[in-house]
Design a protein around this motif. Structure first.
Motif, mmCIF file in Angstrom:
data_model
loop_
_atom_site.group_PDB
_atom_site.id
_atom_site.type_symbol
_atom_site.label_atom_id
_atom_site.label_comp_id
_atom_site.label_asym_id
_atom_site.label_seq_id
_atom_site.Cartn_x
_atom_site.Cartn_y
_atom_site.Cartn_z
ATOM 1 N N GLN A 32 49.954 37.596 31.023
ATOM 2 C CA GLN A 32 50.184 36.418 32.194
ATOM 3 C C GLN A 32 51.167 36.711 33.023
ATOM 4 O OE1 GLN A 32 47.395 35.233 33.478
ATOM 5 N NE2 GLN A 32 46.013 35.646 31.666
ATOM 6 N N ASP A 62 39.424 37.121 29.368
ATOM 7 C CA ASP A 62 40.558 36.806 29.678
ATOM 8 C C ASP A 62 41.971 37.156 28.554
ATOM 9 O OD1 ASP A 62 40.078 36.559 32.266
ATOM 10 O OD2 ASP A 62 39.829 34.310 31.957
ATOM 11 N N LYS A 113 51.244 40.260 34.900
ATOM 12 C CA LYS A 113 50.472 39.916 35.907
ATOM 13 C C LYS A 113 50.635 39.033 37.021
ATOM 14 C CE LYS A 113 45.323 39.004 36.451
ATOM 15 N NZ LYS A 113 44.103 38.253 35.653
ATOM 16 N N SER A 114 51.456 38.218 36.885
ATOM 17 C CA SER A 114 51.849 37.396 38.068
ATOM 18 C C SER A 114 53.187 38.209 38.739
ATOM 19 C CB SER A 114 52.637 35.994 37.406
ATOM 20 O OG SER A 114 53.862 36.388 36.685
#
Length: 253
Positions: free
Chosen positions: A17, A38, A20-21
Motif C-alpha cells: 500500500q 487486494d 502503491k501510494s
C-alpha cells in the motif's frame, strides 16, 4: 499454527500500500484487466485468503524488496509473511536505508543471516549450511532475503555494506526451479518463497518448510488459472493443491 483464517494485512501488504501510494500511474502487470483480491493479488475467483494460516515458528524474516517488486502480482515474498508472523518488509534504498530496518539488524534480540548464493559473496563473510543452536547465542534467527530478480539482488548486496557484515546461509539445491511464473536466468535459481522454504528447513523446521512450499504451489496454480496460461486438459484441479497444503498444515501442528 493458529486455527483461524488470518484476514488482517501483514508487513508485505502494508508495504504494498505504501509503494502503491508513491506511484504516479497504475502498475502495468500482465493480466492487469483481471479483477484481483487486494491482499493476495490473485484473481478474486481464485483468492486463497480464506486458507491463510500462521505457523508456530521460532524464525523471523526480513524482506528487502527492490523498488516495485512488492507491486508485482507474481511476487512470492508475500507468501512468507502469510505464514511466518514475525516477518518484516522494507523497500531497498541505496543511499538511505530505513532506520527501522537497520535497528532490527542490530537488535540484541536477533541473529541475522543473509540468504544468498555463496558464489556471489565478495568478502570474508562466514557461510553456513544449517542454523543450529550453536550459531544463535540465545538470539532469534532473522532470515534476511533480497527480493527482486537475481540481477537486482546482486546489486542490492554489492551496494549495501550492512548486508556484508552478517553470516550467510547458502545452499545449492539439487532440483530445478519450479517457479512457472517468473523463472530466474539460471535453472538453479528459485522463487523467493521456494528459497525461504529451504531456509526454514535448514533452520530445523522441516514441516513448516513443507507448508510454505505447498502454499507456494497453490499460489502458482491459482495465478496460472487467473491468467489462463494452460490448456484446460493440462490443468490439475485446484482442489488437489488446496488439499496438499491443508495436509501439510495438519502435519505441522
Amino acid at each position: 499454527m493458529t486455527d483461524k483464517s488470518i484476514a488482517s494485512p501483514h508487513a508485505v501488504h502494508q508495504l504494498y500500500q505504501y509503494r502503491k501510494s508513491l506511484s504516479t500511474k497504475p502498475f502495468g502487470a500482465r493480466g492487469k484487466k483481471l479483477i484481483r483480491c487486494d491482499l493476495c493479488l490473485l484473481g478474486v475467483q481464485f483468492c486463497t485468503c480464506h486458507l491463510r494460516r500462521t505457523l508456530n515458528s521460532t524464525l523471523s524474516f526480513m524482506l528487502i524488496m527492490y523498488d516495485d517488486e512488492v507491486l508485482k502480482p507474481t511476487n512470492s515474498g508475500r507468501l512468507i509473511a502469510d505464514l511466518i508472523p514475525d516477518t518484516h518488509a522494507f523497500l531497498w534504498n541505496r543511499t538511505e536505508p530505513a532506520p527501522e530496518m537497520l535497528a532490527l539488524l542490530e537488535s540484541d534480540l536477533y541473529q541475522p543471516y543473509l540468504i544468498f548464493p555463496e558464489q556471489y559473496i565478495e568478502n570474508d563473510q562466514s557461510v553456513i549450511r544449517q542454523i543450529t543452536n550453536e550459531n544463535l547465542s540465545n538470539k532469534r534467527p532473522l532470515l534476511v532475503m533480497l527480493d527482486g530478480s537475481w540481477r537486482e539482488a546482486i546489486k542490492m548486496y554489492r551496494k549495501s555494506p550492512y548486508l556484508q557484515k552478517m553470516p550467510v546461509l547458502s545452499f545449492a539445491p539439487e532440483m530445478l526451479a519450479t517457479y512457472a511464473l517468473r523463472k530466474g536466468s539460471h535453472e538453479f535459481q528459485l522463487g523467493t518463497a521456494e528459497v525461504a522454504a529451504l531456509a526454514i528447513e535448514a533452520a530445523g523446521e522441516r514441516l513448516n518448510g513443507v507448508v510454505l512450499q505447498k502454499w507456494f504451489d497453490l499460489f502458482v496454480e491459482s495465478s496460472l488459472l487467473g491468467r489462463n496460461r494452460r490448456a484446460k486438459e493440462t490443468l490439475t484441479p485446484i482442489i488437489e493443491f488446496e488439499m496438499q497444503y491443508q495436509n501439510a498444515l495438519q502435519a505441522a501442528k
